[in-house]
Design a protein around this motif. Structure first.
Motif, PDB file in Angstrom:
ATOM      1  N   TYR A  13      22.815  10.731 -15.284  1.00 53.94           N
ATOM      2  CA  TYR A  13      21.945  11.814 -15.751  1.00 53.94           C
ATOM      3  C   TYR A  13      20.755  11.969 -14.819  1.00 53.94           C
ATOM      4  O   TYR A  13      20.464  11.093 -14.004  1.00 53.94           O
ATOM      5  CB  TYR A  13      21.492  11.557 -17.191  1.00 53.94           C
ATOM      6  N   PHE A  17      19.853   7.653 -15.202  1.00 56.00           N
ATOM      7  CA  PHE A  17      20.605   6.768 -16.087  1.00 56.00           C
ATOM      8  C   PHE A  17      22.107   6.945 -15.879  1.00 56.00           C
ATOM      9  O   PHE A  17      22.635   8.051 -15.921  1.00 56.00           O
ATOM     10  CB  PHE A  17      20.243   7.052 -17.550  1.00 56.00           C
ATOM     11  N   ALA A  19      25.442   6.819 -17.278  1.00 55.54           N
ATOM     12  CA  ALA A  19      26.094   6.788 -18.594  1.00 55.54           C
ATOM     13  C   ALA A  19      27.574   6.410 -18.478  1.00 55.54           C
ATOM     14  O   ALA A  19      28.121   5.804 -19.391  1.00 55.54           O
ATOM     15  CB  ALA A  19      25.944   8.138 -19.282  1.00 55.54           C
ATOM     16  N   ASN A  39      26.904   3.162 -30.496  1.00 50.55           N
ATOM     17  CA  ASN A  39      26.024   4.257 -30.089  1.00 50.55           C
ATOM     18  C   ASN A  39      25.494   4.006 -28.691  1.00 50.55           C
ATOM     19  O   ASN A  39      25.118   2.894 -28.356  1.00 50.55           O
ATOM     20  CB  ASN A  39      24.841   4.384 -31.062  1.00 50.55           C
ATOM     21  N   GLY A  40      25.505   5.069 -27.886  1.00 49.87           N
ATOM     22  CA  GLY A  40      24.969   4.951 -26.535  1.00 49.87           C
ATOM     23  C   GLY A  40      25.972   4.459 -25.511  1.00 49.87           C
ATOM     24  O   GLY A  40      25.654   4.327 -24.330  1.00 49.87           O
ATOM     25  N   ALA A  41      27.236   4.220 -25.943  1.00 50.80           N
ATOM     26  CA  ALA A  41      28.247   3.661 -25.034  1.00 50.80           C
ATOM     27  C   ALA A  41      28.686   4.655 -23.965  1.00 50.80           C
ATOM     28  O   ALA A  41      29.148   4.253 -22.892  1.00 50.80           O
ATOM     29  CB  ALA A  41      29.463   3.215 -25.838  1.00 50.80           C
ATOM     30  N   GLY A  42      28.563   5.959 -24.258  1.00 52.14           N
ATOM     31  CA  GLY A  42      29.009   6.981 -23.310  1.00 52.14           C
ATOM     32  C   GLY A  42      30.120   7.857 -23.841  1.00 52.14           C
ATOM     33  O   GLY A  42      30.676   8.678 -23.103  1.00 52.14           O
ATOM     34  N   LYS A  43      30.445   7.747 -25.115  1.00 50.21           N
ATOM     35  CA  LYS A  43      31.561   8.503 -25.697  1.00 50.21           C
ATOM     36  C   LYS A  43      31.330  10.016 -25.621  1.00 50.21           C
ATOM     37  O   LYS A  43      32.198  10.763 -25.194  1.00 50.21           O
ATOM     38  CB  LYS A  43      31.789   8.091 -27.170  1.00 50.21           C
ATOM     39  N   SER A  44      30.146  10.452 -26.055  1.00 45.45           N
ATOM     40  CA  SER A  44      29.876  11.899 -26.044  1.00 45.45           C
ATOM     41  C   SER A  44      29.816  12.438 -24.621  1.00 45.45           C
ATOM     42  O   SER A  44      30.245  13.562 -24.356  1.00 45.45           O
ATOM     43  CB  SER A  44      28.559  12.219 -26.754  1.00 45.45           C
ATOM     44  N   THR A  45      29.275  11.645 -23.736  1.00 46.71           N
ATOM     45  CA  THR A  45      29.230  12.049 -22.324  1.00 46.71           C
ATOM     46  C   THR A  45      30.656  12.241 -21.808  1.00 46.71           C
ATOM     47  O   THR A  45      30.968  13.242 -21.161  1.00 46.71           O
ATOM     48  CB  THR A  45      28.500  10.980 -21.485  1.00 46.71           C
TER      49      THR A  45
HETATM   50  P1  ADP Z   1      27.627   7.791 -27.383  1.00 50.21           P
HETATM   51  O1  ADP Z   1      28.288   9.117 -27.629  1.00 50.21           O
HETATM   52  O2  ADP Z   1      28.614   6.689 -27.154  1.00 50.21           O
HETATM   53  O3  ADP Z   1      26.631   7.432 -28.429  1.00 50.21           O
HETATM   54  P2  ADP Z   1      26.311   9.151 -25.194  1.00 50.21           P
HETATM   55  O4  ADP Z   1      27.345   9.605 -24.245  1.00 50.21           O
HETATM   56  O5  ADP Z   1      25.719  10.148 -26.126  1.00 50.21           O
HETATM   57  O6  ADP Z   1      26.838   7.873 -25.993  1.00 50.21           O
HETATM   58  O7  ADP Z   1      25.112   8.517 -24.386  1.00 50.21           O
HETATM   59  C1  ADP Z   1      25.318   7.508 -23.396  1.00 50.21           C
HETATM   60  C2  ADP Z   1      23.991   7.175 -22.770  1.00 50.21           C
HETATM   61  O8  ADP Z   1      23.530   8.262 -21.962  1.00 50.21           O
HETATM   62  C3  ADP Z   1      22.896   6.912 -23.782  1.00 50.21           C
HETATM   63  O9  ADP Z   1      22.110   5.855 -23.294  1.00 50.21           O
HETATM   64  C4  ADP Z   1      22.109   8.205 -23.809  1.00 50.21           C
HETATM   65  O10 ADP Z   1      20.773   7.980 -24.141  1.00 50.21           O
HETATM   66  C5  ADP Z   1      22.243   8.701 -22.395  1.00 50.21           C
HETATM   67  N1  ADP Z   1      22.198  10.188 -22.330  1.00 50.21           N
HETATM   68  C6  ADP Z   1      22.972  11.032 -23.032  1.00 50.21           C
HETATM   69  N2  ADP Z   1      22.701  12.308 -22.705  1.00 50.21           N
HETATM   70  C7  ADP Z   1      21.715  12.257 -21.785  1.00 50.21           C
HETATM   71  C8  ADP Z   1      20.976  13.234 -21.035  1.00 50.21           C
HETATM   72  N3  ADP Z   1      21.235  14.524 -21.202  1.00 50.21           N
HETATM   73  N4  ADP Z   1      20.059  12.813 -20.186  1.00 50.21           N
HETATM   74  C9  ADP Z   1      19.807  11.496 -20.024  1.00 50.21           C
HETATM   75  N5  ADP Z   1      20.458  10.516 -20.668  1.00 50.21           N
HETATM   76  C10 ADP Z   1      21.405  10.891 -21.539  1.00 50.21           C
END
Ligand code: ADP
Ligand code: ADP
Length: 226
Positions: A13, A17, A19, A39-45
């Motif tokens: 990002y 960071f 991800a 939470n925070g593992a990178g699933k949504s990313t």
């Molecule tokens: P999950 O879906 O597993 O909870 P995410 O993919 O949402 O994980 O997030 C993975 C990591 O990337 C987290 O530490 C989150 O804070 C960070 N993150 C997510 N979106 C952004 C962004 N737009 N900018 C910076 N960091 C991000």
């Protein structure tokens, strides 16, 4: 040909960071696949990249043989996404939410209406077709998002934490709908942080932790190891 083939996928990002730190993953057509992780593992990313909502930093993504870099439109047409949060279309009636999405894919209005009715009936939302989306409970909104994601009849349905915060009855009805959909041939990938959900629904699983795949196996084998 796999439904999804991902190689060395990375995401850093803007703040720096990391991800995703080099994900290799493939999902077979017809699979019911869980991406499990805290939470925070990178699933949504990860699924954001597959669904063209987030730009990847590096690596390769192919969906049913279509390369995301070379043919993003073909990839989009293969995928239906049920996002975790939906703060768009809130003042639209349920029926229009689905029709709008159909319009986005260029589906003729008459066909769109047939499909919208079919999916809203299957998801027990037909009686609420004139209700504004904002008036639905969280669980019903999520079911509406499933109908919306299916209107262009994608071969791959991706759901981000589909039952988080959803009460048990609606969760069960969603599970049974998803099982039927998968039995009909649609490949499904969902993210979850509930092992129970992965166990009850899915056949294959990958565990993601701190941007890496920590484990990849069938659900049956994984449970055998625990
Ligand atoms: P999950 O879906 O597993 O909870 P995410 O993919 O949402 O994980 O997030 C993975 C990591 O990337 C987290 O530490 C989150 O804070 C960070 N993150 C997510 N979106 C952004 C962004 N737009 N900018 C910076 N960091 C991000
Ligand atoms: P991309 O590189 O895919 O364009 P960005 O790095 O621009 O993504 O992030 C999108 C937005 O999300 C930015 O406005 C960023 O500030 C915001 N964001 C930052 N950190 C997080 C986080 N931990 N979780 C979710 N969103 C975040």
């Amino acid at each position: 040909m796999p439904a999804l083939a991902v190689q060395q996928l990375t995401k850093t990002y803007k703040g720096g960071f990391q991800a995703l730190k080099g994900i290799d993953l493939s999902v077979e057509e017809g699979d019911f696949f869980a991406l499990l992780g805290p939470n925070g593992a990178g699933k949504s990313t990860f699924i954001g990249i597959i669904a063209s909502l987030v730009n990847k930093t590096g690596g390769q993504v192919e969906v049913f043989g279509h390369d995301l870099d070379h043919d993003p439109e073909a990839v989009k047409s293969c995928i239906g996404l049920v996002p975790q949060e939906f703060n768009f279309n809130l003042f639209l009636p349920v029926f229009e939410v689905v029709l709008n999405q159909a319009g986005y894919y260029g589906i003729p209005r008459r066909e769109a209406k047939v499909r919208a009715e079919r999916y809203l009936r299957q998801l027990d939302l037909w009686d609420r077709r004139d209700t504004e989306m904002r008036k639905l409970s969280g669980g019903l909104k999520r079911r509406l998002m499933i109908a919306r994601a299916l209107v262009h009849q994608p071969r791959l349905l991706i759901l981000d934490e589909p039952t988080a915060g959803v009460d048990i009855e609606i969760r069960r009805s969603m599970w049974s709908f998803l099982r039927d959909l998968n039995a009909g041939g649609t490949t499904i990938i969902l993210t979850t942080h509930y092992l129970e959900e992965a166990e009850s629904l899915c056949r294959q699983i990958a565990i993601i932790n701190q941007g890496r795949i920590a484990e990849r196996s069938s659900v049956a084998d994984l449970l055998g190891k625990l």
